[in-house]
Design an enzyme around this catalytic site. Structure first.
Site, PDB file in Angstrom:
ATOM      1  N   SER A 171     -43.154  -1.557 -39.100  1.00  0.00           N
ATOM      2  CA  SER A 171     -44.259  -2.217 -38.414  1.00  0.00           C
ATOM      3  C   SER A 171     -45.579  -1.695 -39.002  1.00  0.00           C
ATOM      4  O   SER A 171     -45.815  -1.824 -40.192  1.00  0.00           O
ATOM      5  CB  SER A 171     -44.144  -1.999 -36.902  1.00  0.00           C
ATOM      6  OG  SER A 171     -45.004  -2.854 -36.190  1.00  0.00           O
ATOM      7  N   GLU A 213     -39.144 -11.278 -35.100  1.00  0.00           N
ATOM      8  CA  GLU A 213     -39.914 -10.093 -34.732  1.00  0.00           C
ATOM      9  C   GLU A 213     -40.606 -10.206 -33.366  1.00  0.00           C
ATOM     10  O   GLU A 213     -40.385  -9.415 -32.461  1.00  0.00           O
ATOM     11  CB  GLU A 213     -40.983  -9.823 -35.801  1.00  0.00           C
ATOM     12  CG  GLU A 213     -40.448  -9.550 -37.190  1.00  0.00           C
ATOM     13  CD  GLU A 213     -40.134  -8.105 -37.437  1.00  0.00           C
ATOM     14  OE1 GLU A 213     -40.259  -7.297 -36.507  1.00  0.00           O
ATOM     15  OE2 GLU A 213     -39.758  -7.781 -38.583  1.00  0.00           O
ATOM     16  N   HIS A 245     -38.264  -7.426 -32.924  1.00  0.00           N
ATOM     17  CA  HIS A 245     -38.992  -6.287 -33.478  1.00  0.00           C
ATOM     18  C   HIS A 245     -38.331  -4.992 -33.033  1.00  0.00           C
ATOM     19  O   HIS A 245     -37.976  -4.830 -31.858  1.00  0.00           O
ATOM     20  CB  HIS A 245     -40.436  -6.345 -32.973  1.00  0.00           C
ATOM     21  CG  HIS A 245     -41.407  -5.528 -33.748  1.00  0.00           C
ATOM     22  ND1 HIS A 245     -41.584  -5.643 -35.103  1.00  0.00           N
ATOM     23  CD2 HIS A 245     -42.293  -4.568 -33.346  1.00  0.00           C
ATOM     24  CE1 HIS A 245     -42.524  -4.815 -35.514  1.00  0.00           C
ATOM     25  NE2 HIS A 245     -42.969  -4.146 -34.463  1.00  0.00           N
TER      26      HIS A 245
END
Length: 500
Positions: free
Chosen positions: A191, A325, A416
């Site tokens: 990320s 995500e 995610h």
């Protein structure tokens, strides 16, 4: 805290000796400071290497973590907050403490959290599995939010990038004493951490500090300097101080956290109704408020532009994303958006009518909320991965592209952070069941973790490198596979001629 156990491992560093924890098959050295605490005169300064200490310093507990932002309370990854001032630390996990002849490959991991939150003290980031497979592992803390990235009139820009670079310098100077090879350092992150390693790849001054890159769900910042200055001046004005080190330093952490949140998410106009989509539109269209700044010096140009010019071309790169995500972030609007055509809302993100229609048509049978969530996923993560792979295919060392496609049985979709316990092969760790269900497939962890180990140790993760013709991508699923044009579904979002 003092450790009297005579079997506790000790290693010398450039600043002094440290005593760690002996574990089964490896040792952990936690909270080793690589820089002086960033407080007082050093709060908005470039990091300063930690002064030497006498005797043996215990390294048996994680060090203090930077800015404890609200995001840390809701992240899908357990990332503990630890109080204290000495927030610039490394944690070293090694199967060969003190063995300078071991020369094992090294993984340096930078955590995510939107550049405003997160913690290197997560049990998911423990290096035990990598140690088992012959990889020395280091996790890094760095200044977050305004302290790390905010514009200050008389302070250096990109202080967090300087933190990463000093931590990597510490690795170069010290990791050999922990059994690692400073000539085989792979930097990795997820990320915002993925954005961090991509940024480091685009920073010419960092090139000598690492050798290859593993980027997981990387979200870049590329904040223009004038916009960073606007945000910095706005924060200082809201705090009633001058935008200088002297003016800002008296503001304590909680005050800065409140001010940086106010700048990032301005309140709606008086009497107006809050728009639930506004934060998503701002995030996908305008990017992050606090993150690496294109300052023309340390970071001379946006990351993608640097790669297009061949910066970092000599270093091998693995990058990719999960398939879905951020789809989950708009799931609460499912019912409210049910009757609204997706194409009409997509134009709010700056898409031309034709592109919005083409994108919606490319996702038949999906609800409007799911299409919008997928667009945010694609815009922020998957287009970035495909664009960088395409640019590097023209003039760089091998680049490998992947997708993590296995869906979460609890959250839905390949969301995610879902891939992280598979990467670190820690399926039995705390809170993994919340995101991966009660029986996550160990075979998938073997593949994902195994590919990472292969890349770190041999420079090849085990599938076909990306090229403009085939555009191969490894799809991690049950079963996994390699697909040509593995990111074909996002090509409609690329500029004309950007993809083969």
């Amino acid at each position: 805290m003092s450790i009297e156990n005579e079997t506790a491992p000790e290693v010398g560093t450039t600043a002094g000796r440290v005593r760690g924890l002996q574990r089964v098959g490896s040792a952990a050295f936690l909270g080793i400071p690589f820089a002086e605490p960033p407080v007082g005169d050093l709060r908005f300064a470039a990091p300063v290497p930690h002064r030497a200490w006498s005797g043996v310093r215990d390294a048996v507990e994680y060090g203090a973590t930077p800015q404890r932002a609200a995001l840390a309370e809701v992240t899908l990854i357990p990332e503990p907050s630890i109080a204290g001032e000495s927030t610039l630390n490394v944690n070293v996990f090694t199967p060969a403490p003190g063995d300078e002849d071991a020369r094992l490959p090294v993984l340096v991991y930078i955590h995510g959290g939107g550049f405003v939150a997160g913690s290197p003290a997560s049990p998911w980031y423990d290096g035990a599995a990598f140690n088992r497979d012959g990889v020395v592992t280091v996790s890094v803390s760095y200044r977050l939010g305004f302290d790390g990235f905010g514009w200050v009139e008389d302070a250096p820009n990109n202080r967090a990038i300087l933190d990463w670079m000093l931590a990597l310098t510490w690795v170069q100077d010290n990791i050999g004493r922990f059994g690692g090879d400073p000539g085989r350092v792979t930097i990795a992150g997820q990320s915002a951490g993925g954005g961090a390693v991509l940024t480091l790849l685009a920073v010419p001054a960092a090139a000598h500090l690492f050798h290859q890159v593993l980027c997981i769900s990387g979200a870049t910042s590329d904040l223009p300097l004038d916009q960073a200055e606007e945000f910095g001046r706005r924060l200082a004005a809201l705090g009633g101080v001058e935008p200088t080190r002297a003016g800002l330093s008296p503001l304590d952490e909680s005050t800065i956290l409140g001010l940086q949140a106010a700048v990032a998410s301005p309140l709606p106009e008086p009497g107006g109704d809050a728009d639930p989509l506004a934060p998503l539109v701002a995030l996908a269209s305008g990017g992050l408020t606090w993150g690496p700044v294109v300052d023309g010096e340390l970071l001379p140009e946006p990351v993608a532009d640097a790669f297009a010019r061949g910066v970092g071309s000599g270093k091998q790169l693995v990058l990719g994303a999960t398939d879905n995500e951020f789809n989950m972030v708009i799931a609460a609007q499912e019912e409210a958006l049910a009757a609204v055509p997706a194409a009409g809302i997509l134009t709010r993100f700056g898409l031309p009518d034709e592109t919005a229609t083409a994108y919606a048509d490319a996702h038949p049978g999906r609800t409007t909320a799911d299409v919008l969530g997928q667009y945010v996923t694609d815009r922020m993560f998957r287009v970035t991965a495909l664009t960088i792979a395409t640019e590097r295919a023209r003039n760089a060392a091998p680049t490998w592209l992947y997708r993590f496609a296995w869906p979460s049985p609890t959250i839905g979709g390949a969301c995610h952070c879902l891939d992280m316990p598979f990467l670190f092969d820690c399926l039995g760790s705390e809170r993994v069941g919340n995101i991966a269900g009660p029986n996550p497939p160990q075979s998938l962890a073997d593949e994902v973790h195994g590919a990472a180990v292969a890349f770190i140790t041999t420079g090849d993760p085990g599938w076909t490198p990306f090229d403009e013709a085939a555009q191969s991508a490894r799809v991690f699923d049950v079963p996994s596979r390699t697909e040509e044009h593995g990111y074909a579904d996002v090509e409609v979002l690329l500029p004309a001629g950007a993809a083969a």
